[in-house]
Write a protein that holds these residues in place. Structure first.
Motif, short mmCIF file in Angstrom:
data_model
loop_
_atom_site.label_atom_id
_atom_site.label_comp_id
_atom_site.label_asym_id
_atom_site.label_seq_id
_atom_site.Cartn_x
_atom_site.Cartn_y
_atom_site.Cartn_z
N MET A 1 0.83 -1.15 0.14
CA MET A 1 -0.12 -0.23 -0.13
C MET A 1 0.89 1.22 -0.07
O MET A 1 1.92 1.28 0.57
N TYR A 2 0.37 2.18 -0.38
CA TYR A 2 1.02 3.75 -0.61
C TYR A 2 0.44 4.70 0.05
O TYR A 2 -0.76 4.87 -0.27
N ASP A 3 1.11 5.55 0.80
CA ASP A 3 0.44 6.81 1.35
C ASP A 3 0.59 7.91 0.46
O ASP A 3 0.92 7.72 -0.76
N LEU A 11 1.45 -2.96 6.21
CA LEU A 11 0.49 -3.13 7.30
C LEU A 11 0.10 -4.76 7.20
O LEU A 11 0.13 -5.45 6.51
N PRO A 12 -0.33 -4.86 8.67
CA PRO A 12 -0.93 -6.43 8.99
C PRO A 12 -2.04 -6.56 8.21
O PRO A 12 -2.78 -5.46 7.84
N ARG A 13 -2.46 -7.76 8.10
CA ARG A 13 -3.98 -8.17 7.54
C ARG A 13 -5.09 -7.29 8.05
O ARG A 13 -5.91 -6.75 7.67
N ALA A 95 5.54 0.92 11.04
CA ALA A 95 5.01 1.47 9.75
C ALA A 95 4.38 2.81 10.18
O ALA A 95 3.64 3.24 11.06
N VAL A 96 4.53 3.92 9.09
CA VAL A 96 4.12 5.32 8.84
C VAL A 96 3.28 5.60 7.78
O VAL A 96 3.75 5.40 6.52
N ILE A 118 -6.54 1.24 6.70
CA ILE A 118 -6.72 0.92 8.37
C ILE A 118 -7.85 0.14 8.67
O ILE A 118 -8.03 -0.49 9.67
N ILE A 119 -9.13 0.68 8.20
CA ILE A 119 -10.36 0.32 8.74
C ILE A 119 -10.73 -0.91 7.85
O ILE A 119 -11.55 -1.74 8.10
N GLY A 120 -10.65 -0.84 6.51
CA GLY A 120 -11.23 -1.85 5.47
C GLY A 120 -12.13 -1.18 4.68
O GLY A 120 -12.78 -1.89 3.80
#
Length: 247
Positions: A1-3, A11-13, A95-96, A118-120
């Protein structure tokens, strides 16, 4: 994933633990899924009943305290937070996720990516905000100076989220072509303008502190609704238009 800065963020699952060092991002995540927030800055005032560990400020976060919280991700902003602090967290394997919007559409897309990661999913309030800002403004336009500090005087300049938001309700920043994002200025040596827009943050302008310096009408407005991107965007258009007397 990219910010927003195109950094790869692993990130974890399932993200379970988030530390936010940006007030608007704290509100965005807490309103969506408060159980995920385990740490926030002292300046994270929304929601008012948020009960999490505090990690000092945006410019001086307590990195040791953040490490102790063992977050799955720290959410930050390229302007609000110092790169040296974010790099130190990354060096420890944390992770940031960094946001960096400069327009309202960019902020909505940025929030969508971050919250989906983060939330899905995107929350209902974000869909509502997209709807609020989907209609172009077609009314009377006014020219404004938008101070953000005094002693010394500083104002919104080029490429700012708040400047773009104001333009979308008919208020054009007279310093938008400045070479700086937050230039210093002399209130007595400004280009022609119609109104001074005085937010209550970062400097706490008020009816008794700020308007007297300007020879044109000065309006005090909510800094949260002008400068934060998050749930406040749902009501910002209506509220700021009312505070500024926009048609």
């Amino acid at each position: 994933m990219y910010d927003d800065l195109d950094n790869v963020v692993e990130l974890p699952r399932e993200v379970r633990r988030v530390v936010s060092i940006v007030p608007s991002l704290t509100e965005s995540i807490a309103i969506t899924d408060v159980e995920k927030i385990v740490g926030a800055t002292d300046w994270c005032t929304h929601p008012a009943d948020l009960d999490v560990v505090r990690v000092r400020g945006t410019k001086n976060p307590d990195l040791d305290r953040i490490r102790e919280l063992a977050p799955d991700v720290v959410v930050a902003n390229a302007e609000e937070n110092r790169a040296v602090d974010l790099d130190a967290l990354r060096a420890d394997g944390i992770a940031v996720w960094v946001t960096a919007p400069t327009t309202v559409p960019e902020s909505l897309d940025s929030l969508g990516r971050m919250l989906s990661a983060i939330i899905g999913t995107e929350p209902p309030w974000l869909h509502a905000a997209r709807d609020v800002w989907s209609t172009p403004y077609d009314g009377m336009r006014r020219r404004a100076v938008v101070p953000i500090w005094r002693r010394p005087w500083m104002a919104l300049g080029r490429d700012t989220f708040a400047g773009d938001l104001l333009a979308r309700i008919g208020i054009d920043n007279i310093l938008r072509d400045s070479g700086e994002r937050y230039p210093r200025f002399d209130p007595d040596a400004l280009p022609e303008y119609d109104i001074a827009v005085l937010p209550d943050e970062p400097y706490a302008f008020s009816p008794d502190d700020g308007p007297e310096a300007f020879g044109k009408p000065a309006k005090c407005v909510s800094g949260r609704h002008l400068t934060w991107y998050g749930p406040s965007l749902v009501e910002a258009r209506r509220l700021l238009s009312g505070q500024l007397g926009a048609p």
